[in-house]
Design a protein around this motif. Structure first.
Motif, PDB file in Angstrom:
ATOM      1  N   LEU A 122      38.404  27.022  13.364  1.00 26.28           N
ATOM      2  CA  LEU A 122      39.506  27.619  12.604  1.00 26.28           C
ATOM      3  C   LEU A 122      40.659  28.058  13.495  1.00 26.28           C
ATOM      4  CD1 LEU A 122      37.521  29.731   9.978  1.00 26.28           C
ATOM      5  CD2 LEU A 122      38.401  27.408   9.797  1.00 26.28           C
ATOM      6  N   GLY A 123      40.464  27.960  14.818  1.00 25.59           N
ATOM      7  CA  GLY A 123      41.573  28.290  15.706  1.00 25.59           C
ATOM      8  C   GLY A 123      42.760  27.371  15.473  1.00 25.59           C
ATOM      9  N   ARG A 128      48.218  26.425  13.375  1.00 26.95           N
ATOM     10  CA  ARG A 128      49.084  25.678  12.451  1.00 26.95           C
ATOM     11  C   ARG A 128      49.867  26.627  11.545  1.00 26.95           C
ATOM     12  NH1 ARG A 128      46.781  23.305   6.881  1.00 26.95           N
ATOM     13  NH2 ARG A 128      48.783  23.180   5.802  1.00 26.95           N
ATOM     14  N   MET A 129      49.197  27.656  11.041  1.00 27.10           N
ATOM     15  CA  MET A 129      49.876  28.596  10.154  1.00 27.10           C
ATOM     16  C   MET A 129      50.896  29.443  10.917  1.00 27.10           C
ATOM     17  SD  MET A 129      48.851  27.948   7.170  1.00 27.10           S
ATOM     18  CE  MET A 129      49.463  29.360   6.267  1.00 27.10           C
ATOM     19  N   GLU A 134      56.974  30.656   7.253  1.00 31.51           N
ATOM     20  CA  GLU A 134      57.376  30.797   5.855  1.00 31.51           C
ATOM     21  C   GLU A 134      56.172  30.739   4.932  1.00 31.51           C
ATOM     22  OE1 GLU A 134      60.310  27.944   4.875  1.00 31.51           O
ATOM     23  OE2 GLU A 134      61.833  28.735   6.245  1.00 31.51           O
ATOM     24  N   LEU A 135      55.260  29.836   5.226  1.00 35.38           N
ATOM     25  CA  LEU A 135      54.054  29.744   4.413  1.00 35.38           C
ATOM     26  C   LEU A 135      53.140  30.929   4.678  1.00 35.38           C
ATOM     27  CD1 LEU A 135      52.310  28.140   2.417  1.00 35.38           C
ATOM     28  CD2 LEU A 135      51.418  26.822   4.351  1.00 35.38           C
ATOM     29  N   LEU A 136      52.987  31.312   5.940  1.00 38.28           N
ATOM     30  CA  LEU A 136      52.105  32.418   6.291  1.00 38.28           C
ATOM     31  C   LEU A 136      52.621  33.738   5.718  1.00 38.28           C
ATOM     32  CD1 LEU A 136      49.538  33.100   7.816  1.00 38.28           C
ATOM     33  CD2 LEU A 136      50.901  33.410   9.883  1.00 38.28           C
ATOM     34  N   TYR A 145      44.295  29.376   1.707  1.00 36.11           N
ATOM     35  CA  TYR A 145      44.615  27.984   1.405  1.00 36.11           C
ATOM     36  C   TYR A 145      44.468  27.105   2.638  1.00 36.11           C
ATOM     37  CZ  TYR A 145      47.814  24.154   2.075  1.00 36.11           C
ATOM     38  OH  TYR A 145      48.353  22.966   2.483  1.00 36.11           O
ATOM     39  N   ALA A 146      44.990  27.568   3.779  1.00 34.92           N
ATOM     40  CA  ALA A 146      44.952  26.764   5.007  1.00 34.92           C
ATOM     41  C   ALA A 146      43.511  26.455   5.413  1.00 34.92           C
ATOM     42  CB  ALA A 146      45.683  27.486   6.132  1.00 34.92           C
ATOM     43  N   ILE A 147      42.618  27.434   5.247  1.00 38.13           N
ATOM     44  CA  ILE A 147      41.212  27.208   5.592  1.00 38.13           C
ATOM     45  C   ILE A 147      40.582  26.217   4.625  1.00 38.13           C
ATOM     46  CG2 ILE A 147      38.962  28.327   5.751  1.00 38.13           C
ATOM     47  CD1 ILE A 147      40.527  30.879   6.639  1.00 38.13           C
TER      48      ILE A 147
END
Length: 356
Positions: A122-123, A128-129, A134-136, A145-147
């Motif tokens: 998950l690193g 990436r986030m 803006e998404l984070l 969501y990213a996970i």
């Protein structure tokens, strides 16, 4: 402490100086719009209890984490969303699918991930986030969501690996080794992996659909019960991302279903080939038995033909003085004729019966 990473994010940016879980929880609780993102790997019972106390996790959810081997699911405990995911990866070296287990808590101001296996990493998701502030900035839902997206993306290589294995099985079915025991074992083992893959992906599809539908109802003003604040921040942009995850999952689940049917058909073909080979072997054995029977008939027939003259000569070779026709002038020709008659009669009889 089995901490992989801990950080606090505000407006999509990571705050400096946060190094422990208590600090992360304090910052996320005091700073408006901030949330903590904590990642753990195989925590001990004591470490898990400390984290549960810090973030106020429900005892039943903590028990699921401690027990492990949970099915994919989503449950709400007050304002905390508890997710169980089953990541997977394909190991090329041994041509097997390895499954992990990931537990995720999504609260109003925190995201907590607990991995019971190394997979997934998950690193990379966190980096990436952090590159997409803006998404984070959308909050804990964005990290969740990213996970989810990473877990689903990791299913793609598994699909490709399983497809390659099935293609190899189909080639083996018709290259002369389709009746081997090793091939049957491989089909059986691969079927087990496909079933396990279905168990990991199919419930996840329903989970993502329920989350997206729930948020769409919330955005439409439909009251929900329970109505956790943790998901309230999942705005329209996150719902679009969830829809993209759902689309990928639909494709993956359809592939998994297709793989199961293909392996079932492959096993049926294998059984058919084995049955045909057994029938051919039985036919060959039957032909050999018929040939042996014919040979036995011929040997027995000739033995009977030879036995008839031997019987006559045996009788007249007993050296008795008082025997019929012993001193008759035509006795010898009569004995020879009798022997020929016996042998000839038996030959004609056996020939008619097709024994000779």
């Amino acid at each position: 402490m089995a901490i992989v990473d801990v950080g606090v994010y505000r407006e999509g940016r990571r705050l400096d100086g946060v190094e422990s879980i208590p600090e992360a929880h304090a910052h996320a609780s005091l700073l408006p719009g901030a949330f903590a993102w904590v990642g753990l790997l195989r925590p001990t019972p004591e470490e898990l209890a400390l984290v549960a106390e810090t973030f106020g996790l429900h005892a039943l959810a903590v028990e699921d984490v401690a027990t492990g081997k949970q099915r994919p699911k989503a449950e709400f405990y007050g304002d905390v969303l508890f997710l169980v995911l089953r990541p997977a990866r394909y190991l090329d070296a041994v041509e097997e699918v390895e499954f992990g287990e990931l537990h995720m808590f999504v609260g109003e101001n925190f995201v907590l991930t607990i991995r019971l296996a190394e997979n997934p990493s998950l690193g990379e998701v966190r980096r990436r986030m952090e590159d997409e502030p803006e998404l984070l900035s959308l909050g804990p839902g964005a990290a969740a969501y990213a996970i989810l997206d990473r877990v689903v993306d990791d299913y793609e290589p598994v699909v490709q690996g399983l497809q390659k294995d099935i293609d190899e099985i189909e080639d083996e079915l018709f290259n002369g080794s389709g009746t081997s025991v090793a091939l049957a074992r491989r089909i059986y083992e691969l079927s087990g992996e496909v079933i396990a893959f279905q168990r990991a992906t199919a419930p996840l599809l329903g989970l993502v659909r329920d989350l997206r539908a729930r948020e769409e109802r919330r955005s439409a003003g439909i009251p929900l019960s329970p109505a956790p604040a943790s998901v309230a921040a999942w705005d329209v942009e996150l719902r679009r991302h969830l829809r993209d995850v759902e689309d990928h999952l639909i494709r993956i689940v359809e592939f998994a279903d297709g793989f199961r049917y293909m392996l079932r058909d492959a096993l049926s073909v294998h059984l058919g080939l084995v049955g045909r080979e057994q029938n051919e072997q039985m036919a060959l054995m039957t032909e050999a038995s018929v040939r042996q029977s014919d040979q036995a008939k011929k040997i027995s027939s000739w033995a009977a033909i030879i036995f008839a003259p031997s019987l006559v000569t045996g009788i007249y070779g007993m050296n008795f003085d008082l025997m019929p026709e012993l001193h008759w002038a035509f006795g010898y020709p009569a004995a020879i004729g009798l022997m020929l008659a016996f042998a000839g009669s038996l030959y004609v009889i056996f020939k008619k019966k097709d024994w000779l």
